[in-house]
Scaffold this active site. Structure first.
Site, PDB file in Angstrom:
ATOM      1  N   HIS A 156      30.958  31.564 -49.284  1.00  0.00           N
ATOM      2  CA  HIS A 156      30.684  30.295 -48.605  1.00  0.00           C
ATOM      3  C   HIS A 156      30.911  29.134 -49.561  1.00  0.00           C
ATOM      4  O   HIS A 156      30.958  29.323 -50.773  1.00  0.00           O
ATOM      5  CB  HIS A 156      29.241  30.263 -48.092  1.00  0.00           C
ATOM      6  CG  HIS A 156      28.238  30.330 -49.205  1.00  0.00           C
ATOM      7  ND1 HIS A 156      27.775  31.521 -49.720  1.00  0.00           N
ATOM      8  CD2 HIS A 156      27.619  29.349 -49.911  1.00  0.00           C
ATOM      9  CE1 HIS A 156      26.919  31.270 -50.699  1.00  0.00           C
ATOM     10  NE2 HIS A 156      26.803  29.965 -50.839  1.00  0.00           N
ATOM     11  N   HIS A 195      33.354  24.770 -54.252  1.00  0.00           N
ATOM     12  CA  HIS A 195      33.743  26.035 -54.866  1.00  0.00           C
ATOM     13  C   HIS A 195      33.113  27.185 -54.093  1.00  0.00           C
ATOM     14  O   HIS A 195      32.105  27.006 -53.420  1.00  0.00           O
ATOM     15  CB  HIS A 195      33.315  26.091 -56.342  1.00  0.00           C
ATOM     16  CG  HIS A 195      31.838  26.185 -56.512  1.00  0.00           C
ATOM     17  ND1 HIS A 195      31.005  25.081 -56.424  1.00  0.00           N
ATOM     18  CD2 HIS A 195      31.024  27.252 -56.744  1.00  0.00           C
ATOM     19  CE1 HIS A 195      29.763  25.470 -56.601  1.00  0.00           C
ATOM     20  NE2 HIS A 195      29.730  26.785 -56.787  1.00  0.00           N
TER      21      HIS A 195
END
Length: 197
Positions: free
Chosen positions: A42, A126
């Protein structure tokens, strides 16, 4: 409940990333890393930590309003990096301005609802792939270098997710946190929040 707000990559993007991560897991020292499970991949927009149950309804309402104010973001996986020798990650490219604006709205909504996000870390898009295990000194540079050529297919991040995180309790080596999507909201259109079965 320990909560964070995130965007989840669609299955086709997870497939693509799994193909890129496979060779990394064969590099020297890969066995000394704790690799994140594919189903837990995620992009965190805000980490909220422990949120009291009475705060949840207002948090959900404010996150739903934040989601409605932002259009879907066109993103792609791009490159990789590391936070020192602690964590290895895949990066993002595309509508990073829209993504940062969404993260800002999410963080403001959480703060107003009484669930202030972790202020120590500025938003940096990220997707964490691996972490070093306690007691193992591993250089993540070769892993990050191997991700430099990653340039994935474009996808539309169109749903905001409120995710709970249950920390490992058994103490078994390599045990992962368990993530559960608690509620989701479509980006760019008003909708009542809905529990995810």
């Amino acid at each position: 409940m320990r909560l964070f707000v995130a965007l989840l990559p669609p299955p086709s993007v997870a497939d693509e990333l799994a193909d890129a991560v496979g060779p990394l897991r064969r590099l020297p020292d890969a066995s000394a890393l704790r690799w994140t499970a594919r189903e837990s991949w995620h992009f965190t927009l805000a980490f909220l930590g422990e949120v009291a149950d009475p705060v949840r309804p207002e948090l959900a309402e404010r996150l739903g309003r934040a989601a409605a104010r932002h259009e879907p973001c066109a993103l792609r996986l791009s490159g990789g990096g590391r936070f020192g020798d602690r964590a290895l990650w895949a990066g993002a490219d595309g509508d990073l301005t829209g993504l940062a604006a969404l993260a800002g709205s999410v963080r403001a909504a959480a703060r107003r609802a009484g669930a202030p996000p972790d202020a120590e870390h500025a938003f940096r898009p990220h997707l964490t792939l691996a972490r070093t295990q306690r007691g193992h000194a591993v250089s993540l540079r070769p892993f990050a270098d191997a991700l430099a050529a990653l340039h994935g297919a474009a996808w539309n991040a169109d749903t905001l997710h409120l995710v709970s995180s249950a920390l490992p309790r058994s103490g078994a080596p390599g045990e992962q946190p368990r993530y559960t999507t608690e509620e989701s909201w479509p980006l760019g259109r008003p909708a009542a929040h809905r529990p995810e079965g």
